[in-house]
Write an enzyme that holds these catalytic residues in place. Structure first.
Site: not given
Length: 430
Positions: A252, A284, A308, A361, A388
């Site tokens: 992040q 993710y 992932e 995410d 996001c």
């Protein structure tokens, strides 16, 4: 006999440029749209306007003319909004020609509190339009320290581009023109200190500036053939927990974002619906940040699998999650992984799937129909979605709604001050 070469086709004519491009118009700006632009109308046609604020009257130049809409850049503000401020980045100011404005701070001309109001409007409109969901009194929450700095000094990662002449800088808004700059106001002090803004680079494509929470800031130059120097892993801290990752790996960007999202995910999970022995998932998962958030809340016996597609991140996740007996990290494409969940499950595993909490995410494009359809086949107890992009989230929320999963909690965070981006954290259950 040699094969005959096919006849050469005549060159295709260049696409005609709409004569409207370059036209200068006066516009009354009425609203905000997704993507950091505002909305106006000219002779009935929708115009998306950059560098304006709803309520303003502006003089603008048309930069793109589609059949159904135009795009335009503000050249001059004729009647200013009370929410207009001097741009936080001089190199992105309206005083410059639009082609010479630095990109990456498209809301920097708007007072910080009003930026959050516009982001709220975009999020609630997207949920209403795509998912028929009333988000109510959604608040876009500030992260610690941002109000005191007017939304500057938060970026712990900055990528600068290198132009053909070796000049380094950000791209101009909506183009690949490199803009030389003298400052990086959104960056942390550690980034600003090492930024090589006056340096000319040869054989370089980009320059990454990284300021981990543990250790010194570093500069990474990527050459035009895509190579970088050997890099040691870096360490990021969230409270007392440490996360190891590649220097160029995803983390992040906001200095407080990892801590804020950890707390938000922990709040979002309904403890009464959480089963530590279920087939809990972190999709993710990156290097394991949100899987660790789940484990830290519910204890060392928590069973959770982080999925992932980028193998180096999975390797780090396995190490970062080693505190939990039931934690594991898998390298797989999420779509393929979830497709196999229901197909390959035994009766016992199906029960664990139905009791599961799934944290996801996804990238900016969202999880998408293929992933959502497979997830709902497993009938999880709850989904915690970290988004996001409000429009992508709204589309996924609509798909989940069709399967009976509604939003039970929703928080919004201003993780990207002076830009149009925001983050949403939602819990969805049947």
């Amino acid at each position: 006999m040699p094969a005959r070469k096919p006849p050469r086709r005549p060159p295709r004519p260049a696409a005609a440029i709409d004569p409207a491009v370059g036209t200068e118009v006066e516009l009354e700006v009425t609203g905000v749209a997704h993507g950091g632009v505002t909305v106006a109308r000219h002779e009935g046609r929708v115009v998306f306007v950059a560098d304006a604020i709803p309520g303003e009257r502006v003089h603008a130049r048309v930069t793109d003319a589609k059949k159904s809409f135009w795009r335009a850049d503000t050249l001059e503000v004729l009647e200013a909004s009370p929410h207009r401020q001097a741009h936080v980045w001089a190199e992105a100011s309206i005083d410059r020609d639009p082609e010479g404005r630095a990109g990456g701070a498209e809301f920097g001309h708007i007072a910080l509190a009003h930026q959050r109001e516009l982001k709220r409007q975009v999020a609630t409109d997207a949920l209403a339009r795509f998912a028929r969901i009333d988000a109510g009194e959604l608040e876009v929450q500030a992260l610690p320290g941002d109000d005191e700095t007017n939304g500057t000094g938060w970026r712990t990662r900055v990528r600068l581009q290198v132009g053909p002449d070796g000049i380094v800088g950000p791209y101009a808004a909506r183009s690949h023109t490199v803009i030389p700059v003298r400052s990086l106001p959104l960056a942390t002090a550690a980034i600003a200190e090492i930024a090589p803004l006056a340096t000319r680079f040869s054989d370089a494509a980009s320059v990454d500036l990284i300021a981990p929470s543990n250790g010194r800031a570093l500069t990474v130059v990527t050459t035009r053939d895509g190579s970088t120097p050997p890099l040691k892993p870096i360490v990021e801290a969230v409270g007392d927990r440490r996360f190891e990752l590649d220097a160029l790996g995803f983390w992040q960007v906001h200095r407080e974002a990892a801590r804020a999202l950890t707390a938000a995910v922990q709040r979002a999970i309904d403890a009464d619906a959480f089963d530590p022995r279920a087939a809990n998932l972190d999709l993710y998962g990156g290097v394991g940040l949100l899987a660790a958030a789940v484990g830290d809340r519910f204890g060392q016996a928590t069973r959770i699998t982080s999925v992932e597609s980028y193998e180096p991140a999975t390797d780090f996740a396995a190490r970062n999650l080693s505190d939990w007996v039931g934690a594991r990290a898998i390298t797989a494409r999420v779509e393929r992984f979830v497709r196999n969940l229901a197909d390959d499950a035994t009766a016992v595993e199906r029960g664990r799937q139905r009791a599961a909490t799934i944290v996801l995410d996804p990238p900016r494009a969202g999880a998408g129909k293929a992933v959502i359809d497979e997830l709902v086949r497993t009938e999880p107890a709850q989904l915690v979605y970290v988004a996001c992009d409000p429009v992508a989230f709204a589309r996924d929320a609509a798909l989940l709604g069709e399967a009976g999963y509604g939003i039970r909690s929703l928080e919004a965070f201003d993780l990207f001050p002076n830009t149009h981006h925001l983050e949403l954290v939602a819990r969805l259950t049947r």
